[in-house]
Design a protein around this motif. Structure first.
Motif, PDB file in Angstrom:
ATOM      1  N   GLY A   1      53.812  43.776   5.408  1.00  7.96           N
ATOM      2  CA  GLY A   1      53.315  42.538   6.007  1.00  7.96           C
ATOM      3  C   GLY A   1      52.643  41.616   5.008  1.00  7.96           C
ATOM      4  O   GLY A   1      52.124  40.562   5.381  1.00  7.96           O
ATOM      5  N   ASP A   2      52.618  41.994   3.724  1.00 10.61           N
ATOM      6  CA  ASP A   2      52.023  41.142   2.694  1.00 10.61           C
ATOM      7  C   ASP A   2      53.003  40.055   2.286  1.00 10.61           C
ATOM      8  O   ASP A   2      54.218  40.267   2.275  1.00 10.61           O
ATOM      9  N   TYR A   3      52.477  38.914   1.937  1.00 15.11           N
ATOM     10  CA  TYR A   3      53.339  37.840   1.438  1.00 15.11           C
ATOM     11  C   TYR A   3      52.539  36.907   0.553  1.00 15.11           C
ATOM     12  O   TYR A   3      51.310  36.819   0.637  1.00 15.11           O
ATOM     13  N   LEU A   4      53.250  36.236  -0.310  1.00 16.63           N
ATOM     14  CA  LEU A   4      52.649  35.256  -1.210  1.00 16.63           C
ATOM     15  C   LEU A   4      52.816  33.853  -0.638  1.00 16.63           C
ATOM     16  O   LEU A   4      53.692  33.606   0.183  1.00 16.63           O
ATOM     17  N   VAL A   5      51.969  32.954  -1.095  1.00 12.43           N
ATOM     18  CA  VAL A   5      52.097  31.542  -0.754  1.00 12.43           C
ATOM     19  C   VAL A   5      52.243  30.787  -2.068  1.00 12.43           C
ATOM     20  O   VAL A   5      51.328  30.757  -2.892  1.00 12.43           O
ATOM     21  N   ASP A   6      53.387  30.232  -2.268  1.00 12.86           N
ATOM     22  CA  ASP A   6      53.670  29.418  -3.446  1.00 12.86           C
ATOM     23  C   ASP A   6      52.990  28.064  -3.232  1.00 12.86           C
ATOM     24  O   ASP A   6      53.227  27.410  -2.213  1.00 12.86           O
ATOM     25  N   HIS A   7      52.140  27.632  -4.162  1.00 14.93           N
ATOM     26  CA  HIS A   7      51.434  26.359  -3.941  1.00 14.93           C
ATOM     27  C   HIS A   7      50.994  25.722  -5.248  1.00 14.93           C
ATOM     28  O   HIS A   7      50.883  26.383  -6.279  1.00 14.93           O
ATOM     29  N   SER A   8      50.759  24.423  -5.196  1.00 15.77           N
ATOM     30  CA  SER A   8      50.216  23.704  -6.339  1.00 15.77           C
ATOM     31  C   SER A   8      48.766  24.120  -6.529  1.00 15.77           C
ATOM     32  O   SER A   8      48.136  24.666  -5.623  1.00 15.77           O
ATOM     33  N   SER A   9      48.231  23.851  -7.715  1.00 15.56           N
ATOM     34  CA  SER A   9      46.880  24.334  -8.020  1.00 15.56           C
ATOM     35  C   SER A   9      46.063  23.258  -8.713  1.00 15.56           C
ATOM     36  O   SER A   9      45.781  23.329  -9.906  1.00 15.56           O
ATOM     37  N   PHE A  10      45.676  22.256  -7.936  1.00 14.08           N
ATOM     38  CA  PHE A  10      44.832  21.177  -8.432  1.00 14.08           C
ATOM     39  C   PHE A  10      43.488  21.189  -7.707  1.00 14.08           C
ATOM     40  O   PHE A  10      43.405  21.587  -6.552  1.00 14.08           O
TER      41      PHE A  10
END
Length: 203
Positions: A160-169
């Motif tokens: 049930g684990d997952y990553l969230v791809d996101h910008s980092s500003f």
């Protein structure tokens, strides 16, 4: 327990997302997607979320104060904790008169897991002044669009684990919530603090 591959994948994905987001924001500025009145990028605006105490929070909730805003998620393996540590260090390094004019804010991009309770526990790890905001998936999508934040939830694994791809500003917004500038991931806290102080004292 989170799998070790999540940590490894998180680093790679964060780097890719950071590069993509950098060009997205840079492209926005270069192509003229700015306010006709002030010449600023169209980043920021109205939103309705919930803070770590369960109270409704909107753009107007922070009226009159500069906002230092970072988007991420509490299950982030490394990039988010580091960015929030840098942001908190910069905030705490500000002279008291400037610090009193600024509110540090963490907005989650993971509405499914980052409940009010989870956010309350998490932001407490970064001092007493950090405000944590969450909401429904629709509300999070709206505020991400408003701030031109890129993010994508990946499919959960067997645990049930997952990553969230996101910008980092880390965004710096003025007293009315209008965009002033942003700091990239890895900006030294002293450099960020100087940029914040210059903006506040120069207004």
């Amino acid at each position: 327990m989170r799998s070790s591959w999540i940590i490894i994948a998180g680093v790679a994905i964060a780097l890719i997302a950071g590069v993509a987001a950098f060009w997205a924001v840079s492209g926005m500025i270069e192509t003229g997607s700015t306010s006709e009145v002030e010449g600023r990028p169209l980043i920021g605006g109205e939103f309705e979320l919930v803070d770590q105490t369960g109270a409704v929070a909107t753009n107007e909730s922070f009226q009159g104060r500069y906002r230092l805003i970072y988007f991420g998620y509490t299950y982030c393996p490394d990039v988010c904790p580091l960015s929030l540590t840098e942001m908190t260090a910069a905030y705490e390094a500000l002279p008291e008169d400037v610090r009193n004019e600024v509110v540090p804010i963490f907005i989650t991009l993971d509405a499914r897991r980052d409940t009010v309770e989870v956010m309350s526990d998490y932001v407490g790890l970064f001092g007493t002044d950090l405000v944590g905001l969450t909401g429904t998936e629709a509300q999070i999508g709206n505020v991400a669009d408003t701030y031109r934040v890129y993010y994508q939830l990946h499919q959960p694994d067997e645990q049930g684990d997952y990553l969230v791809d996101h910008s980092s500003f880390t965004y710096l917004m003025d007293r009315d919530g209008a965009y002033l500038t942003h700091f990239g991931h890895g900006t030294p806290p002293e450099e960020m603090a100087q940029g914040i102080a210059d903006a506040v004292r120069g207004s």
